[in-house]
Each structure stands twice: as C-alpha cells, then as structure tokens.
Design a protein around this motif. Structure first.
Motif, short mmCIF file in Angstrom:
data_model
loop_
_atom_site.label_atom_id
_atom_site.label_comp_id
_atom_site.label_asym_id
_atom_site.label_seq_id
_atom_site.Cartn_x
_atom_site.Cartn_y
_atom_site.Cartn_z
N HIS A 180 18.88 25.62 30.99
CA HIS A 180 20.05 24.75 30.73
C HIS A 180 21.26 25.68 30.58
O HIS A 180 21.11 26.84 30.16
CB HIS A 180 19.83 23.95 29.44
CG HIS A 180 20.88 22.90 29.20
ND1 HIS A 180 22.04 23.15 28.51
CD2 HIS A 180 20.93 21.59 29.57
CE1 HIS A 180 22.77 22.03 28.45
NE2 HIS A 180 22.12 21.08 29.09
N PRO A 181 22.47 25.22 30.94
CA PRO A 181 23.66 26.08 30.80
C PRO A 181 23.90 26.59 29.38
O PRO A 181 24.56 27.62 29.21
CB PRO A 181 24.80 25.17 31.27
CG PRO A 181 24.16 24.21 32.22
CD PRO A 181 22.80 23.96 31.66
N SER A 182 23.39 25.86 28.38
CA SER A 182 23.61 26.28 26.99
C SER A 182 22.64 27.37 26.54
O SER A 182 22.74 27.88 25.43
CB SER A 182 23.48 25.08 26.05
OG SER A 182 22.15 24.57 26.07
N ARG A 183 21.68 27.72 27.40
CA ARG A 183 20.68 28.71 27.02
C ARG A 183 21.28 30.12 26.96
O ARG A 183 22.33 30.41 27.53
CB ARG A 183 19.52 28.72 28.03
CG ARG A 183 18.81 27.40 28.17
CD ARG A 183 17.86 27.11 27.02
NE ARG A 183 17.14 25.87 27.28
CZ ARG A 183 17.37 24.73 26.65
NH1 ARG A 183 18.28 24.67 25.70
NH2 ARG A 183 16.68 23.65 26.95
N ALA A 184 20.55 31.00 26.32
CA ALA A 184 20.94 32.41 26.24
C ALA A 184 20.67 33.10 27.57
O ALA A 184 19.64 32.86 28.21
CB ALA A 184 20.19 33.11 25.12
N THR A 185 21.58 33.95 27.97
CA THR A 185 21.34 34.79 29.15
C THR A 185 20.65 36.09 28.76
O THR A 185 20.30 36.89 29.63
CB THR A 185 22.66 35.15 29.85
OG1 THR A 185 23.50 35.87 28.94
CG2 THR A 185 23.38 33.89 30.32
N ASN A 186 20.44 36.29 27.46
CA ASN A 186 19.81 37.52 26.97
C ASN A 186 18.76 37.21 25.91
O ASN A 186 18.68 37.88 24.87
CB ASN A 186 20.87 38.46 26.40
CG ASN A 186 21.60 37.86 25.20
OD1 ASN A 186 21.56 36.63 24.98
ND2 ASN A 186 22.26 38.69 24.41
N ALA A 187 17.94 36.19 26.17
CA ALA A 187 16.92 35.80 25.20
C ALA A 187 15.87 36.91 25.05
O ALA A 187 15.26 37.32 26.04
CB ALA A 187 16.25 34.50 25.65
N PRO A 188 15.65 37.39 23.84
CA PRO A 188 14.70 38.49 23.64
C PRO A 188 13.27 37.98 23.46
O PRO A 188 13.01 37.08 22.66
CB PRO A 188 15.21 39.17 22.37
CG PRO A 188 15.91 38.10 21.61
CD PRO A 188 16.41 37.09 22.62
#
Length: 568
Positions: A180-188
C-alpha cells in the motif's frame, strides 16, 4: 510484436519488446503437478526500458502484479515470488505495457518447484507472536495469506515468527506482505539464524502478495531461529503477514573469500572483520579504479543454478556494486546495493553452468560509487528442473507465447518506428541534437520534442542523445546496405557548397520518406549541413575495409565533423 536480438542478455535466439498502449505477451506453462513454484523472469536491460514494467502472475489463488525495473539486471532470472499453481494450464505469466514509462521486454520465464519440506507460517499460526506494541488485524489491502494480516507503525513494535526446524541446515527465507502507498519503504526484517542476526530492509509499498527472498541462512534444528518484523526506524506502516523457509539441497556450493576458489585478479583488496554479516573469518573490500576478485566454482553436474552473493553493508558501500556472472550462455552483470541487506545471501539470478570450472563470479570496483565488498557466493541447483522455461535451451518443455495488441515492434535503432532502420533514423538523431543546441542558445524559443521518439534516440544507452548515437545507426546501415533505404551523395548544379567541409553534396531519400524529411527540415535551413554530415560519415564508413567499423573511431570522426560545423 516483432523480435530483436540487438541487446544481449536474452535466452534463445531473440526477445520481444513493445511500448505504449495496452499490449500483452503471455507465457502459459503446463504444470505437471499442483504445488508451489518460485517464478522468475528474464529480460534485456537498456536505458530506454521501463523502470515500472508490469508482470502479471495468474495463479491458483488469483492474480498478482509485480513491478520490475528493466533498465537494469538484464540477462539474469529475477525472482518474482512464490505462488501456488494447479496442474494443467490455468496459470500464466503476462508481461504488459499498460502504464509503463518505457519499453517493456518479454524474453523468458522460469517456474521452479518448491520442495515438500518447505515451512510456511502466517500470522494465524501458533508460531506467530506479537512481542511488543499493538499490531492490528486487517484484510483491506490485497495480497495476504490466510484470512488477514497484521500491521503497525511508529515506536519499537515487534511481531515474530518462530519456526520449528526439523533438520539443521541452510534455508532460503521469504516474507510476504500486503502492499500500500502508506507502507514503509524501509521495513526492517530481522532474521535470527545459526550465525547470528541479520536485518534485511524491504520496500512494502510494492510487490505485495508475493513471497520475496530475504536471503539464505543456516538454522539449527529446533526453535532457536526466528524472523521478526519491526517498526523501529520505518518510514511508514509495517506489515507482518507470512514467512516461508525453503531448505537448500545437499549439492549447494558455497565459497567464501578464504576458499582456494577465490582469487584476487586485479588491485588491492583489504581484509576486514569490522562490519558484521560476513561468512567465515573476514571479508575483502576495495574502492576506486578497476579492481577485481573472482570466485570460480567446480560444478559437478551441468544444469541451472540460482546464484547468491553475500556482503557486509555500510553507508560507505557502493549502491551499484557490479557482479559479473560468467555462465554457459555468456556473461551478465548485475548491480547490487551494498549499503543495505548485508549478512544475507541475496539472489543474483538463475544461470546455466557447464560441469567443470568454466563459470565464475567476479566482483569489481569499476564504476562503483563507493566501497565494494567480496565475501561469499552460493550456487544452488534448481531442484527438479524447471516446470516452464520459455525460449529456453532445447529439451525444455515447449511453451505457448500468446501475443495481443497491434504488430508495432521496433528495432532499438528504428528511431522513427517505421519498422525498418533507414538513414532517416540517423537524421532524426542529428536533428534532435541540433535542435537541443539551438534551444539552449535561444531560451525564448519554444521547441516541442516528441517524448516517445526521444525514448529511442539514446541508441547506445549512455543516458544522453549525442552524435555517437547517429553514428551507431550509420555503422549498422553500412553493414546492411541491402536491407536499408539508400542515401546517395550526388553532384548537382544546385548543390550547396560547404566551404568548411570542402564538399558539395545533396541528400537523396526514397520517396516513401522524402515528404517527412521535407516537412522536418523546412523550418530550419541549417539542417542541410547536418544532413551533409550524416552523408559524409556514411560515405567514409563505407570506404573502410573493416566491415565491423569501430564505433569509437567513427564516433570521433563524426564528433570532429560536428565541431567544424558548429564553429562555422
């Protein structure tokens, strides 16, 4: 859609490509046994390619669209994810142009069966636990496994999957999320394994609904290992949905920099253990210049292997570290970002290797924008062969290639998209360069460029449209005169004398394109000089005895001509 073989990296004899509109090329494999398969795609990369090419996978659970960047990593099979397929021909992989910002390539796909000992856990499994913070349940975004997924944002929240490993060994770890656009682009995502802890950063704004590889790790038997999804430092919401652990086969080859199969070919590569994530006792690093190290495996059995590389990540590392794979079909270069995902074996692609030591993996510094690390590589045989490989070597199951859309396929050199490479294509490039120069010096003048045409004017893929691009077209024409429209320098009482060049020429074109040229040049008489230059360059290239005239040599000749003209 036509065919092309002008850009290397394809499988078989050629590849297909198209741009604009809503065109589709589809691979329909015949699945012998229902089950889960990892799907791969291969393409040829070029600066004119789409960075957002859509690949649609129709599988047992529905349809998933994966976006890939075809400007890079051509010539290697890139993983699109793991999917379930029913037996027969109900599944397919479609490559589409709709919404793409450049040319899209359809070359070949591969489906690799996942073994029966694969471990899959979703957030409803007892092996999943919320360790800290609030992780809400949702099913509003598509792409999840089971009935829902969990999500959280901000703070330091953790959700953990703890698998029960039956047999100690190495496993490739995958994660799935709902994008989704609201997601993190750097999810660890933190992987706790036998060798320690590795953190892999993933972009959850895209590629939801597919199992993305996090790397290959060693796990002890039991429950000492785990996969944790965290919010700390993430720039958006983070999803915890499902993970998968796929055991490697016993025939996997792993080489680190202490192995005799590793050699420093060029330059100084220092040894270090200061940054964690390496295999063995240390790793090698270098920067600047043209330094190279090489891993040369001993392949026992000819076949397809998935190649992985491991490095230690650091902000000083290169984001474009080049890794060269020498395989049975040629050589491919894959650029990797070593500022992140250290300590995890990252998939470089699937390649065919002959038995023996003819294949290798080289890591270099040439063109890299930071330090480059050479630590370890892995070769994992593709178990059970490929369920499908279109345009593959002889012996592979035949595939159906269904194409839709008008037959608008163009060569990389076909600038005007006339379905033929003619002198007009070179003229269009020269015209574009001249108009750019003119526009720069006359800022008040309004010049309209055709963006769709410009896409195909950067023939050599160096990111700029220059006279050298026109020369590449001319070199092609000089070697294929019988297949291209002719350009004839002729003497005429009405010909224009160019004192700077000391020649007298006119430009003669076939009647089919004469009108287009007349319309194009009528507004600017100076274009005739550029036409002359193309004609001169063409005649000079034809006087060479070498049929494969060196592009750099002719490029310099043409640049010299342009310098003379611009000073007049």
């Amino acid at each position: 859609m036509g065919a092309s073989s002008s850009i290397s990296g394809f499988v078989g004899t050629d590849y297909r490509y198209a741009s604009g509109g809503n065109k589709t090329a589809r691979f329909t494999p015949t699945i012998a046994s229902a089950g889960t398969y990892e799907v791969f795609a291969n393409w040829t990369s070029h600066s004119s390619r789409a960075s957002n090419a859509s690949i649609e996978i129709a599988h047992e659970s529905g349809t998933t669209v994966v976006t890939v960047d075809q400007t890079q990593n051509g010539g290697v099979f890139q993983s699109l994810g793991v999917f379930s397929f029913a037996s027969g021909q109900s599944g397919s992989i479609a490559i589409k142009t709709l919404g793409a910002n450049g040319t899209v390539v359809a070359d070949s796909v591969r489906l690799v069966p996942v073994t029966s000992t694969t471990i899959q856990l979703d957030n409803s499994n007892p092996a999943f636990a919320i360790e800290s913070g609030n992780w809400a349940a949702s099913s509003s975004a598509l792409g999840f496994i089971g009935t829902d997924y969990r999500y959280a944002s901000g703070g330091d929240k953790t959700a953990r999957f703890t698998p029960t490993i039956a047999s100690a060994g190495t496993y490739e770890v995958f994660a799935n999320w709902a994008s989704h656009p609201s997601r993190a682009t750097n999810a660890p995502i933190e992987v706790v394994h036998e060798g320690g802890t590795s953190v892999v950063t993933v972009d959850q704004t895209q590629n939801g609904g597919i199992f993305q590889s996090l790397g290959i790790f060693s796990f002890d038997a039991g429950q000492s290992g785990s996969i944790a999804i965290k919010t700390l430092g993430a720039n958006g919401s983070v999803v915890a949905d499902a993970v998968r652990l796929v055991p490697e086969t016993s025939t996997t080859i792993q080489l680190d920099n202490s192995n005799p199969a590793f050699a420093i070919e060029r330059g100084n590569w220092g040894a270090s253990s200061s940054v964690t994530g390496f295999v063995g006792t240390d790793y090698r690093y270098a920067s600047g210049g043209n330094k190279t190290v090489r891993f040369t495996p001993t392949i026992a059995t000819t076949g397809a292997y998935e190649v992985f590389a491991n490095w230690t990540s650091h902000p000083s590392r290169a984001t474009n570290a080049p890794i060269e794979i020498v395989y049975d079909g040629g050589t491919s270069v894959v650029n990797v970002d070593q500022t992140q995902n250290g300590g995890a074996f990252q998939s470089i692609g699937i390649f065919t290797f002959a038995a023996g030591q003819s294949g290798s993996i080289a890591i270099g510094t040439l063109g890299a924008n930071g330090a480059v690390v050479a630590d370890a590589v892995r070769f994992v045989p593709v178990s059970g062969g490929m369920a499908a490989m279109a345009a593959g070597p002889s012996g592979d199951a035949p595939q159906t290639l269904a194409l839709s859309g008008p037959p608008t396929e163009y060569s990389e050199l076909d600038v005007d998209r006339s379905l033929d490479v003619t002198p007009l294509d070179a003229l269009l490039i020269v015209n574009y360069v001249q108009r750019q120069s003119s526009f720069t010096s006359r800022e008040s003048e309004s010049v309209n460029f055709d963006p769709e045409l410009k896409l195909h004017q950067d023939v050599n893929g160096d990111g700029a449209v220059t006279a050298l691009d026109a020369l590449i077209v001319i070199n092609y024409l000089s070697g294929h005169r019988s297949q291209a429209a002719s350009v004839t320098p002729i003497s005429s009482p009405e010909s224009e004398q160019d004192d700077n060049l000391g020649v007298s020429v006119d430009w003669e074109l076939p009647s089919a394109v004469e009108g287009r040229v007349e319309k194009m040049v009528s507004s600017d008489a100076t274009i005739t000089r550029w036409k002359d230059l193309v004609d001169i360059a063409l005649s000079e290239t034809e006087s060479k005895s070498d049929d494969d005239l060196d592009v750099q040599e002719t490029g310099q000749l043409f640049q010299n001509r342009l310098s003379i003209a611009s000073s007049s």
